[in-house]
Design a protein around this motif. Structure first.
Motif, short mmCIF file in Angstrom:
data_model
loop_
_atom_site.label_atom_id
_atom_site.label_comp_id
_atom_site.label_asym_id
_atom_site.label_seq_id
_atom_site.Cartn_x
_atom_site.Cartn_y
_atom_site.Cartn_z
N ARG A 37 -8.58 11.82 -7.33
CA ARG A 37 -8.73 10.39 -7.01
C ARG A 37 -9.93 10.19 -6.08
O ARG A 37 -10.18 11.00 -5.18
N GLY A 38 -10.66 9.12 -6.31
CA GLY A 38 -11.89 8.92 -5.57
C GLY A 38 -11.96 7.63 -4.79
O GLY A 38 -12.03 7.62 -3.56
N TYR A 39 -11.94 6.49 -5.48
CA TYR A 39 -12.19 5.21 -4.82
C TYR A 39 -11.14 4.87 -3.77
O TYR A 39 -11.44 4.19 -2.78
N VAL A 40 -9.90 5.33 -3.96
CA VAL A 40 -8.86 5.04 -2.97
C VAL A 40 -9.19 5.68 -1.62
O VAL A 40 -8.75 5.21 -0.57
N ARG A 41 -10.00 6.73 -1.64
CA ARG A 41 -10.40 7.35 -0.38
C ARG A 41 -11.41 6.47 0.37
O ARG A 41 -11.42 6.42 1.60
N ALA A 42 -12.26 5.79 -0.39
CA ALA A 42 -13.25 4.91 0.23
C ALA A 42 -12.65 3.57 0.63
O ALA A 42 -13.09 2.96 1.62
N PHE A 43 -11.65 3.11 -0.12
CA PHE A 43 -11.04 1.80 0.12
C PHE A 43 -9.53 1.99 0.27
O PHE A 43 -8.75 1.68 -0.64
N PRO A 44 -9.10 2.50 1.43
CA PRO A 44 -7.71 2.93 1.60
C PRO A 44 -6.73 1.81 1.92
O PRO A 44 -6.31 1.62 3.06
N THR A 45 -6.37 1.07 0.90
CA THR A 45 -5.31 0.07 1.03
C THR A 45 -4.68 -0.09 -0.34
O THR A 45 -5.25 0.36 -1.35
N VAL A 46 -3.54 -0.74 -0.41
CA VAL A 46 -2.87 -0.99 -1.68
C VAL A 46 -3.20 -2.42 -2.11
O VAL A 46 -2.69 -3.39 -1.55
N PHE A 47 -4.06 -2.55 -3.10
CA PHE A 47 -4.43 -3.88 -3.58
C PHE A 47 -3.32 -4.43 -4.45
O PHE A 47 -2.67 -3.71 -5.22
N ASP A 48 -3.11 -5.75 -4.35
CA ASP A 48 -1.97 -6.36 -5.00
C ASP A 48 -2.35 -7.44 -6.00
O ASP A 48 -1.76 -7.56 -7.06
N SER A 89 -13.95 -13.43 -6.77
CA SER A 89 -14.56 -12.36 -5.99
C SER A 89 -13.71 -11.97 -4.77
O SER A 89 -14.22 -11.40 -3.82
N THR A 90 -12.42 -12.25 -4.84
CA THR A 90 -11.52 -11.95 -3.73
C THR A 90 -10.41 -11.01 -4.18
O THR A 90 -9.73 -11.27 -5.17
N LEU A 91 -10.24 -9.92 -3.42
CA LEU A 91 -9.12 -9.00 -3.59
C LEU A 91 -8.15 -9.23 -2.44
O LEU A 91 -8.57 -9.51 -1.31
N VAL A 92 -6.86 -9.09 -2.72
CA VAL A 92 -5.83 -9.25 -1.69
C VAL A 92 -4.94 -8.02 -1.71
O VAL A 92 -4.45 -7.62 -2.78
N ASP A 93 -4.72 -7.40 -0.55
CA ASP A 93 -3.88 -6.21 -0.54
C ASP A 93 -2.42 -6.60 -0.33
O ASP A 93 -2.07 -7.78 -0.19
N ASP A 147 -0.51 -6.34 2.06
CA ASP A 147 -0.21 -6.96 3.35
C ASP A 147 -0.77 -8.38 3.46
O ASP A 147 -0.63 -9.03 4.50
N GLY A 148 -1.43 -8.83 2.39
CA GLY A 148 -1.97 -10.18 2.40
C GLY A 148 -3.38 -10.29 2.95
O GLY A 148 -3.92 -11.40 3.05
N ARG A 149 -4.02 -9.16 3.27
CA ARG A 149 -5.38 -9.22 3.80
C ARG A 149 -6.36 -9.41 2.65
O ARG A 149 -6.27 -8.75 1.61
N GLU A 150 -7.33 -10.30 2.84
CA GLU A 150 -8.31 -10.59 1.80
C GLU A 150 -9.59 -9.77 2.01
O GLU A 150 -10.01 -9.52 3.14
N TYR A 151 -10.17 -9.36 0.88
CA TYR A 151 -11.44 -8.63 0.87
C TYR A 151 -12.39 -9.30 -0.11
O TYR A 151 -12.01 -9.63 -1.23
N LEU A 152 -13.62 -9.50 0.31
CA LEU A 152 -14.66 -9.97 -0.59
C LEU A 152 -15.15 -8.79 -1.42
O LEU A 152 -15.34 -7.68 -0.88
#
Length: 424
Positions: A18-29, A34-38, A40-45
Motif C-alpha cells: 500500500r502506498g497512498y495511505v502512507r502519504a495521506f493517513p486518514t480514512v476517507f468517507d 474537489s472536496t474529500l471528507v474523512d 471524522d468529518g474533516r474536509e480536504y481540498l
C-alpha cells in the motif's frame, strides 16, 4: 476514534505494498467536486484527483444521475465484449465528439479496465502489425507496472519489483533530458541509420506528450513532430500514452493535439469514464488493427456503467469549447501563481513545468522538499502528491472542474506549507 486507531485494520491486514495511505493517513468517507471528507468529518481540498482519474471531480452529479437511472432500469452491467446499448451510445458519442472533430479515423479496442492493460495491448498489436519485437521508450517514462508496460517504464524502484528480466525495450533520452539546447532525437536518428549502433529497427516508439509520474516533463511540439516524422519515414509505429495526460488534462482532449501529429496508436484510461469507474481503451489506425478475434481478451473489458458515465462526460463537457476555455483560464492562474512562488524563493532554484492543469514545481536543490511540503499541506487540509525519479516534484493535478476560489485556496495552503517547511 483517532485517525491512528482508525487505520489499525489497514496496518494489520493490508499488504505492505500500500502506498497512498502512507502519504495521506486518514480514512476517507465521502467526496464531492474537489472536496474529500474523512470519517471524522474533516474536509480536504483535492489537488490529486485520483492520480488523474477524476478530471471532472468527485461524484459529479451529471454522472451520478445517469448511473442511478441506468441501474434502476436494470441496464447491463457486465457484458464482456458483447454489444450493449451503453457501449453503442458511448462509441457513437466518442466518434461524434472526439474522433470526427480531430479528423481521426481510429478503431476502438476496449481492453481490461486498467491503463496498464491498454499499454500491454498497444505493445502487442504493434509487434504483431510490424513483425518486429523491439520497442523504444524514453527516460523517466511511466507506462504501467505489468511486465510489458514495466519494461517501457524508466523508474528503477518499479523495475526492481519485476523479479524477471525486462526485455525488448531500448531506452533513449526524452526531450530536454540533456538540457534545453540538445535535441535528443539527433541520437535516435543517428542510431537508426547506423547499422553498427546496436539498435534494432523498432516495432514502435511509445511516448507521453507530458510525463506525469516522471516529473511533469513536457515534450515540445517540435520534438513530437520530428519524432513522428522519424517513425513515419521508417515504418515504425508511434504510440502516444495519454492515460494521465489525456481527457482535457493538458488543455485539449489529447496532449498530443498541440503538436498536430496523428499517432498510430493511442492508449486512454483514468478519466475516460468520467466517474472514476475503471475503463480503458486503445485507439488504432485501421491498418494497425490486425488482431484475431479474442487475441487480447479480459473478463472486465465491458464495464457498461463506465460506458454510461463516459458518454455523459463527453456530451456534457465536449460538445463545444466552453469547458476548455475554462481550463485555459484556470491554467493561466495556476502558472502565474507557481511562477510567483518560484520567484519568491530564488535560493531554492525551483523550476515550474507543465501545461493545462498538469503542473509541477521541481525542487532539485533539496529532493526531500516536495515530500515534506506535501506532508505539511495534508496537515493543513490539502491532498497533493509528488512525482519524479526522486519524488522531487510537487505535482499539481486538480480536477478540471475546480473553481477559481478553490484553486486559490489550495495554492495559499501550498505557500503556507512551503513557508513552514523552509522555516524548519
Amino acid at each position: 476514534m483517532s485517525s491512528a486507531t482508525a487505520l489499525d485494520v489497514f496496518d494489520r491486514r493490508e499488504s505492505e505494498v500500500r502506498g497512498y495511505v502512507r502519504a495521506f493517513p486518514t480514512v476517507f468517507d465521502r467526496a464531492a467536486g474537489s472536496t474529500l471528507v474523512d470519517a471524522d468529518g474533516r474536509e480536504y481540498l483535492d489537488f490529486f484527483a485520483g492520480a488523474g482519474v477524476l478530471n471532472y471531480g468527485h461524484n459529479n452529479p451529471a454522472f451520478t444521475a445517469a448511473l442511478i437511472e441506468y441501474l434502476e432500469r436494470g441496464g447491463i452491467i457486465h457484458g464482456l465484449d458483447m454489444a450493449t446499448s451503453a457501449k453503442k451510445a458511448f462509441i457513437e458519442a466518442f466518434e461524434r465528439l472526439v474522433l470526427a472533430p480531430r479528423g481521426l479515423d481510429h478503431k476502438l479496442q476496449f481492453t481490461g479496465p486498467t491503463g496498464a492493460n491498454a499499454v500491454e495491448a498497444a505493445l502487442k498489436v504493434a509487434r504483431q502489425a510490424t513483425g518486429r519485437s523491439n520497442v523504444v521508450a524514453f527516460t523517466n517514462a511511466f507506462h504501467g507496472l505489468s511486465l510489458g508496460g514495466l519494461a517501457a517504464t524508466g523508474n528503477s524502484h518499479y523495475r526492481a519489483a519485476a523479479g524477471v528480466g525486462l526485455d525488448d525495450v531500448a531506452r533513449l533520452p526524452f526531450d530536454s533530458y540533456l538540457g534545453p539546447d540538445v535535441d535528443t532525437l539527433d541520437l535516435f536518428e543517428r542510431m537508426l541509420d547506423d547499422p553498427g549502433s546496436g539498435l534494432d529497427l523498432p516495432a514502435a516508439v511509445i511516448v507521453e506528450a507530458v510525463q506525469g509520474e516522471g516529473g511533469i516533463n513536457v515534450a515540445s511540439p517540435g520534438w513530437l513532430q520530428r519524432l513522428r516524422a522519424i517513425t513515419e519515414a521508417r515504418g515504425i509505429l508511434l504510440i502516444l500514452d495519454e492515460i494521465q495526460a489525456g481527457v482535457g488534462r493538458t488543455g485539449a482532449f489529447f496532449a498530443f493535439e498541440e503538436s498536430g501529429i496523428v499517432p498510430d496508436i493511442v492508449t486512454v484510461s483514468k478519466s475516460i469514464s468520467g466517474s472514476g469507474l475503471p475503463m480503458s481503451l486503445v485507439l488504432l489506425r485501421p491498418e494497425v488493427d490486425v488482431w484475431k478475434p479474442g487475441a487480447h481478451t479480459g473478463t472486465f473489458r465491458g464495464n457498461n456503467l463506465a460506458f454510461v458515465s463516459a458518454r455523459v462526460a463527453l456530451e456534457t463537457y465536449w460538445a463545444d469549447g466552453a469547458f476548455m476555455d475554462g481550463v485555459a483560464a484556470k491554467s493561466a492562474l495556476l502558472r502565474a501563481e507557481l511562477d510567483a512562488i518560484a520567484a519568491e524563493h530564488p535560493e531554492q532554484g525551483f523550476v515550474v513545468r507543465g501545461r493545462g492543469l498538469f503542473y509541477g514545481i521541481a525542487c532539485d536543490g533539496d529532493r526531500t522538499l516536495a515530500g515534506r511540503v506535501s506532508k505539511a499541506a495534508f496537515e493543513r487540509g490539502l491532498v497533493i502528491e509528488t512525482s519524479g525519479a526522486h519524488d522531487e516534484v510537487l505535482k499539481f493535478l486538480p480536477a478540471l472542474t475546480i473553481t477559481e476560489e478553490e484553486l486559490r485556496r489550495g495554492l495559499a495552503i501550498v505557500r503556507e506549507s512551503l513557508a513552514a517547511v523552509l522555516a524548519g
